[in-house]
Design a protein around this motif. Structure first.
Motif, PDB file in Angstrom:
ATOM      1  N   ASP A 151      15.580  -0.338  -5.661  1.00 28.20           N
ATOM      2  CA  ASP A 151      14.711   0.744  -5.198  1.00 28.20           C
ATOM      3  C   ASP A 151      14.786   0.901  -3.681  1.00 28.20           C
ATOM      4  OD1 ASP A 151      13.821   1.480  -7.706  1.00 28.20           O
ATOM      5  OD2 ASP A 151      12.112   0.110  -7.683  1.00 28.20           O
ATOM      6  N   TYR A 152      14.952  -0.214  -2.966  1.00 27.53           N
ATOM      7  CA  TYR A 152      15.074  -0.147  -1.511  1.00 27.53           C
ATOM      8  C   TYR A 152      16.314   0.659  -1.132  1.00 27.53           C
ATOM      9  CZ  TYR A 152      16.016  -1.649   3.297  1.00 27.53           C
ATOM     10  OH  TYR A 152      16.284  -1.658   4.648  1.00 27.53           O
TER      11      TYR A 152
ATOM     12  N   ALA B  39       0.822  -1.200   0.000  1.00 29.07           N
ATOM     13  CA  ALA B  39       0.000   0.000   0.000  1.00 29.07           C
ATOM     14  C   ALA B  39       0.861   1.257   0.000  1.00 29.07           C
ATOM     15  CB  ALA B  39      -0.928  -0.004   1.215  1.00 29.07           C
ATOM     16  N   ALA B  40       2.046   1.145   0.571  1.00 28.75           N
ATOM     17  CA  ALA B  40       3.003   2.260   0.584  1.00 28.75           C
ATOM     18  C   ALA B  40       4.245   1.860  -0.203  1.00 28.75           C
ATOM     19  CB  ALA B  40       3.390   2.607   2.022  1.00 28.75           C
ATOM     20  N   SER B  41       4.814   2.815  -0.914  1.00 32.18           N
ATOM     21  CA  SER B  41       6.024   2.562  -1.693  1.00 32.18           C
ATOM     22  C   SER B  41       7.261   2.872  -0.868  1.00 32.18           C
ATOM     23  CB  SER B  41       6.033   3.430  -2.954  1.00 32.18           C
ATOM     24  OG  SER B  41       6.219   4.796  -2.603  1.00 32.18           O
ATOM     25  N   PHE B  42       8.416   2.425  -1.351  1.00 35.30           N
ATOM     26  CA  PHE B  42       9.675   2.764  -0.687  1.00 35.30           C
ATOM     27  C   PHE B  42       9.840   4.280  -0.591  1.00 35.30           C
ATOM     28  CE2 PHE B  42      11.371  -1.472  -2.380  1.00 35.30           C
ATOM     29  CZ  PHE B  42      11.246  -2.099  -1.161  1.00 35.30           C
ATOM     30  N   ASP B  43       9.499   4.990  -1.676  1.00 37.24           N
ATOM     31  CA  ASP B  43       9.647   6.438  -1.669  1.00 37.24           C
ATOM     32  C   ASP B  43       8.706   7.092  -0.658  1.00 37.24           C
ATOM     33  OD1 ASP B  43      11.612   6.372  -3.580  1.00 37.24           O
ATOM     34  OD2 ASP B  43      10.303   6.851  -5.262  1.00 37.24           O
ATOM     35  N   ASP B  44       7.496   6.556  -0.528  1.00 39.60           N
ATOM     36  CA  ASP B  44       6.542   7.092   0.451  1.00 39.60           C
ATOM     37  C   ASP B  44       7.134   7.075   1.858  1.00 39.60           C
ATOM     38  OD1 ASP B  44       4.562   7.485  -1.443  1.00 39.60           O
ATOM     39  OD2 ASP B  44       3.532   5.593  -1.014  1.00 39.60           O
TER      40      ASP B  44
ATOM     41  N   ASP C  42      13.650  -6.663  -6.546  1.00 44.32           N
ATOM     42  CA  ASP C  42      14.453  -5.678  -5.826  1.00 44.32           C
ATOM     43  C   ASP C  42      15.344  -6.347  -4.786  1.00 44.32           C
ATOM     44  OD1 ASP C  42      14.647  -2.658  -5.791  1.00 44.32           O
ATOM     45  OD2 ASP C  42      14.480  -3.083  -3.648  1.00 44.32           O
ATOM     46  N   GLN C  43      14.832  -7.370  -4.106  1.00 48.30           N
ATOM     47  CA  GLN C  43      15.653  -8.102  -3.144  1.00 48.30           C
ATOM     48  C   GLN C  43      16.803  -8.813  -3.844  1.00 48.30           C
ATOM     49  OE1 GLN C  43      12.518 -10.411  -1.400  1.00 48.30           O
ATOM     50  NE2 GLN C  43      12.195  -8.972   0.289  1.00 48.30           N
ATOM     51  N   TRP C  44      16.541  -9.328  -5.038  1.00 45.31           N
ATOM     52  CA  TRP C  44      17.607  -9.975  -5.795  1.00 45.31           C
ATOM     53  C   TRP C  44      18.724  -8.980  -6.121  1.00 45.31           C
ATOM     54  CZ3 TRP C  44      20.245 -13.984  -6.818  1.00 45.31           C
ATOM     55  CH2 TRP C  44      21.058 -14.058  -7.954  1.00 45.31           C
ATOM     56  N   LYS C  45      18.346  -7.760  -6.484  1.00 47.50           N
ATOM     57  CA  LYS C  45      19.350  -6.729  -6.757  1.00 47.50           C
ATOM     58  C   LYS C  45      20.169  -6.430  -5.506  1.00 47.50           C
ATOM     59  CE  LYS C  45      16.549  -4.521 -10.349  1.00 47.50           C
ATOM     60  NZ  LYS C  45      15.705  -3.341 -10.693  1.00 47.50           N
ATOM     61  N   MET C  46      19.506  -6.388  -4.357  1.00 48.58           N
ATOM     62  CA  MET C  46      20.215  -6.122  -3.102  1.00 48.58           C
ATOM     63  C   MET C  46      21.198  -7.233  -2.777  1.00 48.58           C
ATOM     64  SD  MET C  46      16.898  -4.763  -1.007  1.00 48.58           S
ATOM     65  CE  MET C  46      17.632  -5.111   0.589  1.00 48.58           C
TER      66      MET C  46
END
Length: 322
Positions: A126-127, A85-90, A264-268
């Motif tokens: 993104d994280y 419901a909320a994004s990382f940027d939020d 995104d977790q894979w990128k991390m």
């Protein structure tokens, strides 16, 4: 009258330990939570009237200003690992800015912002990008903020060691290992809580600085899973998942609710999650980090068949619960 500290996100994993440590010092606490009823377990950690719960949303600027009003210190613990419901940027950027601006407007002496190792505004993740942008937003609004970047946290309620212990117990044959060589530096949640408390109490010593918080030892993913498997007595084969397959799994299924691995977790996972060489850490606070091996076995017994009544091969080495 005891000074007032506002803790935003105090009902989370780190929050309960921060509340506990500050309450011991007789400090009045205003704890901002999304659900006051679910956070009621925090109130007995302090004396009568010492811990006040405040319903608020970090994305709401007016709420953050009300929550920080007349606070001597402000702590922001809010973070998310996956978007919904909320994004990382939020949360990590706009929310962090809201808290920092509110702390500045309130005339707070100290602001402690909890980020993460790997925070980088240029990251492909993104994280990590949002964490880096959030740090910049905090610095712009409150230049003397203390920024803490912990590695993965461990403790009885953690979502890392416990998660893998549950997976190892539940999988029937073998445990797949994604990013087996990526390294982590697990840090005890209580050590991080004590660093947060020190930072908010002594901004003259820690304000305007960045600290990376890790435990005394770094572990590869494979080493961690091997150790967890041995502690729970489910010593199943560990099977490394090739990077190509893991990347495709994350891309094709990572968008599903509850997916084991997002893109995104894979990128991390392409980068180690350890304290950078030369970075200031727990030693700056006079804290000797607790090793994973000394703490985690006491709560991993819940994953054994028959729990503590299963002596296993390491019965004489079992730690006492504390």
């Amino acid at each position: 009258m005891a000074k007032l500290i506002t803790i935003v996100g105090g009902a989370g994993f780190i929050g309960r330990y921060v509340v506990q440590e500050l309450a011991k010092r007789g400090i009045r606490l205003r704890v901002v939570v999304s659900d006051v009823h679910q956070a009621s377990y925090l109130k007995p950690l302090g004396g009568v009237g010492q811990v006040a719960l405040f319903a608020g949303d970090i994305r709401d600027k007016a709420m953050m200003h009300a929550a920080c009003h007349e606070a001597d210190g402000v702590i922001n613990l809010v973070g998310i690992l996956t978007e919904g419901a909320a994004s990382f940027d939020d949360i990590h950027v706009m929310g962090a800015r809201n808290v920092a601006e509110a702390a500045k407007a309130a005339g707070a002496r100290a602001l402690v912002h909890v980020s993460a190792i790997g925070a980088n505004a240029e990251s492909e993740s993104d994280y990590a990008r949002s964490k880096g942008e959030g740090e910049a937003a905090v610095r712009a609004a409150f230049p003397q903020a203390t920024i803490l970047r912990p590695s993965i946290l461990f403790g009885p309620e953690d979502q890392f060691i416990n998660r893998f212990a549950a997976l190892i117990r539940g999988l029937p044959f073998a445990m797949p290992v994604v990013a087996p060589n990526t390294r982590f530096q697990p840090v005890h949640v209580l050590d991080v809580a004590r660093a947060i408390v020190a930072s908010v109490e002594a901004p003259e010593s820690f304000g305007g600085k960045i600290f990376e918080l890790g435990g005394p030892k770094s572990w590869s993913m494979r080493e961690l899973l091997t150790w967890i498997s041995a502690q729970t007595y489910y010593e199943k084969p560990l099977v490394d998942v090739p990077d190509g397959i893991a990347a495709k799994l994350a891309a094709f299924t990572g968008w599903l609710p509850g997916a084991p691995l997002t893109s995104d977790q894979w990128k991390m996972l392409q980068h180690d999650n350890v304290v950078a060489e030369g970075a200031a850490g727990l030693e700056a606070f006079g804290i000797r980090p607790a090793p994973l091996e000394a703490i985690a076995p006491a709560y991993l017994v819940r994953y054994r068949k028959q729990g503590r009544f299963n002596p296993g091969q390491n019965a004489t080495q079992d730690p006492q619960l504390y």
